[in-house]
Design an enzyme around this catalytic site. Structure first.
Site, PDB file in Angstrom:
ATOM      1  N   ALA A 126       0.855  -1.190   0.000  1.00  0.00           N
ATOM      2  CA  ALA A 126       0.000   0.000   0.000  1.00  0.00           C
ATOM      3  C   ALA A 126       0.886   1.233   0.000  1.00  0.00           C
ATOM      4  O   ALA A 126       2.024   1.182   0.475  1.00  0.00           O
ATOM      5  CB  ALA A 126      -0.902   0.009   1.237  1.00  0.00           C
TER       6      ALA A 126
ATOM      7  N   SER B 284       0.535   3.586   1.872  1.00  0.00           N
ATOM      8  CA  SER B 284       0.646   4.069   3.254  1.00  0.00           C
ATOM      9  C   SER B 284       1.497   3.147   4.126  1.00  0.00           C
ATOM     10  O   SER B 284       1.584   3.340   5.324  1.00  0.00           O
ATOM     11  CB  SER B 284      -0.753   4.187   3.871  1.00  0.00           C
ATOM     12  OG  SER B 284      -1.410   2.941   3.802  1.00  0.00           O
ATOM     13  N   TYR B 285       2.119   2.118   3.538  1.00  0.00           N
ATOM     14  CA  TYR B 285       2.891   1.151   4.341  1.00  0.00           C
ATOM     15  C   TYR B 285       4.373   1.508   4.422  1.00  0.00           C
ATOM     16  O   TYR B 285       4.983   1.878   3.422  1.00  0.00           O
ATOM     17  CB  TYR B 285       2.814  -0.256   3.727  1.00  0.00           C
ATOM     18  CG  TYR B 285       1.494  -0.975   3.901  1.00  0.00           C
ATOM     19  CD1 TYR B 285       0.446  -0.443   4.637  1.00  0.00           C
ATOM     20  CD2 TYR B 285       1.302  -2.215   3.302  1.00  0.00           C
ATOM     21  CE1 TYR B 285      -0.746  -1.125   4.772  1.00  0.00           C
ATOM     22  CE2 TYR B 285       0.106  -2.902   3.438  1.00  0.00           C
ATOM     23  CZ  TYR B 285      -0.921  -2.344   4.169  1.00  0.00           C
ATOM     24  OH  TYR B 285      -2.089  -3.023   4.301  1.00  0.00           O
ATOM     25  N   GLY B 286       4.903   1.310   5.619  1.00  0.00           N
ATOM     26  CA  GLY B 286       6.350   1.448   5.807  1.00  0.00           C
ATOM     27  C   GLY B 286       6.844   2.846   5.534  1.00  0.00           C
ATOM     28  O   GLY B 286       7.942   3.035   5.028  1.00  0.00           O
ATOM     29  N   THR B 287       6.009   3.813   5.846  1.00  0.00           N
ATOM     30  CA  THR B 287       6.309   5.158   5.379  1.00  0.00           C
ATOM     31  C   THR B 287       6.964   6.060   6.413  1.00  0.00           C
ATOM     32  O   THR B 287       7.513   7.088   6.047  1.00  0.00           O
ATOM     33  CB  THR B 287       5.012   5.854   4.938  1.00  0.00           C
ATOM     34  OG1 THR B 287       4.095   5.744   6.005  1.00  0.00           O
ATOM     35  CG2 THR B 287       4.446   5.218   3.714  1.00  0.00           C
TER      36      THR B 287
END
Ligand SMILES: NC(=O)c1ccc[n+]([C@@H]2O[C@H](COP(=O)([O-])OP(=O)(O)OC[C@H]3O[C@@H](n4cnc5c(N)ncnc54)[C@H](OP(=O)(O)O)[C@@H]3O)[C@@H](O)[C@H]2O)c1
Length: 297
Positions: free
Chosen positions: A23, A25-28
């Site tokens: 996504a 929004s992941y690992g951001t």
């Protein structure tokens, strides 16, 4: 963890895994810089396996509050494609519906994803955290625009069976949408390594506090079923159950050991009576894991 994750990715591809889900929004961290997509794009580009050409990268676009126009979603899709190092995102999914809290944004969201499909930035459209009612609404809109919906991903596992109980799976089948089961190991709960005495770390421990006490009987049934298949492990039984329910599970694996374990869910099938036995054991738990706050009806 990046070098280990790259080894996990390469081994999964070599073993025939085709779908990788992430996504924007992941690992951001704090900057929303799409780091998970960047890593996945890099891993695929550098993957030495011949199988890499058949890999499908799927990402989810978040309806961040500042994405309020259709153009902003098309722009987001282009940025994701660039991070994945692909001209077209094979499967681009709406991460969640804003129907519960910001219904006005929903129109821009739908138009944006449909525009991204029409403009060739997204190869196939997917959804996430939509319930049957909202799914019918978006399906009507997309049909009018001639945009097929390929997939819907929702939280589905032995401790979250709402998709088969509230009509989500049925609606997907009727509309020709494939159901993707996210968090298919209940974020580790169904692997048997967590208990009241040894709860999962961080927020998972808090969120799953109520499910841990009645969990052992379900795990015991899973163990018996796994033993009847020559010693299949709990994660293997949990993932096989998802596949037998005609869904595509997308388990997370943090290291090679977890990946190898999860790969053992492939190439065999639970019997109909074992699935019923597991369903009954799940009912006896009497509790579900908490649902995503954005999940719609
Ligand atoms: N659409 C959405 O809103 C949404 C929401 C959540 C997830 N998802 C998707 O679903 C994917 C997977 O879900 P998830 O990571 O949330 O949960 P999951 O697959 O149910 O659980 C993964 C976690 O379980 C543990 N684990 C995995 N395999 C194991 C094994 N064989 N033995 C022991 N422990 C094992 C690992 O954590 P520990 O080692 O730390 O226990 C791992 O991070 C995500 O990558 C994401 O793409 C989507």
């Amino acid at each position: 963890m990046d070098p280990e994750l790259e080894r996990v990715f390469n081994r999964a591809v070599e073993a025939g895994v085709k779908l990788f889900d992430t996504a924007d929004s992941y690992g951001t961290g704090a900057g929303f810089d799409g780091r998970s997509e960047t890593l996945l794009g890099r891993f695929l580009k550098n993957c030495p396996s011949d199988e890499a050409k058949d890999v499908i990268l799927a990402t989810k676009l978040a309806p961040f509050p500042w994405r309020v126009t259709s153009g902003s979603f098309v722009k987001a899709a282009r940025e994701s494609a660039a991070r994945l190092q692909l001209e077209k995102i094979p499967l681009g999914q709406l991460h969640w519906s804003t129907g519960n809290y910001q219904p006005l944004q929903e129109g821009a969201l739908w138009a944006g994803i449909a525009d991204a499909y029409d403009e060739g930035v997204i190869g196939a459209v997917g959804l996430s955290n939509y319930g049957p009612k909202q799914l019918r609404k978006i399906h009507k809109y997309m049909s009018a625009r001639g945009v097929p919906i390929s997939t819907l991903q929702v939280q589905y596992h032995l401790l979250s069976r709402f998709p088969e109980l509230n009509g989500t799976k049925e609606t997907c089948d009727e509309l020709g949408i494939k159901l993707i089961a996210y968090s298919p190991l209940a974020l580790g709960l169904l692997t048997g390594k967590y208990s009241v005495e040894n709860p999962p770390p961080g927020i998972r421990g808090v969120a799953y506090k109520g499910v841990l006490p009645p969990l052992p009987t379900l795990l015991e049934t899973m163990r018996e079923v796994g033993d009847a298949h020559g010693g299949k492990t709990l994660p293997q039984v949990a993932l096989n159950w998802c596949m037998c329910k005609d869904t595509v599970p997308i388990p997370g694996a943090k290291n090679m050991r977890q990946l190898e374990d999860n790969l053992g869910s492939l190439g065999w099938r639970l019997s109909a009576s074992e699935i019923e036995e597991l369903d009954r054991a799940a009912v006896k738990v009497g509790k579900s894991t908490s649902q995503n706050i954005f999940q719609t009806s």
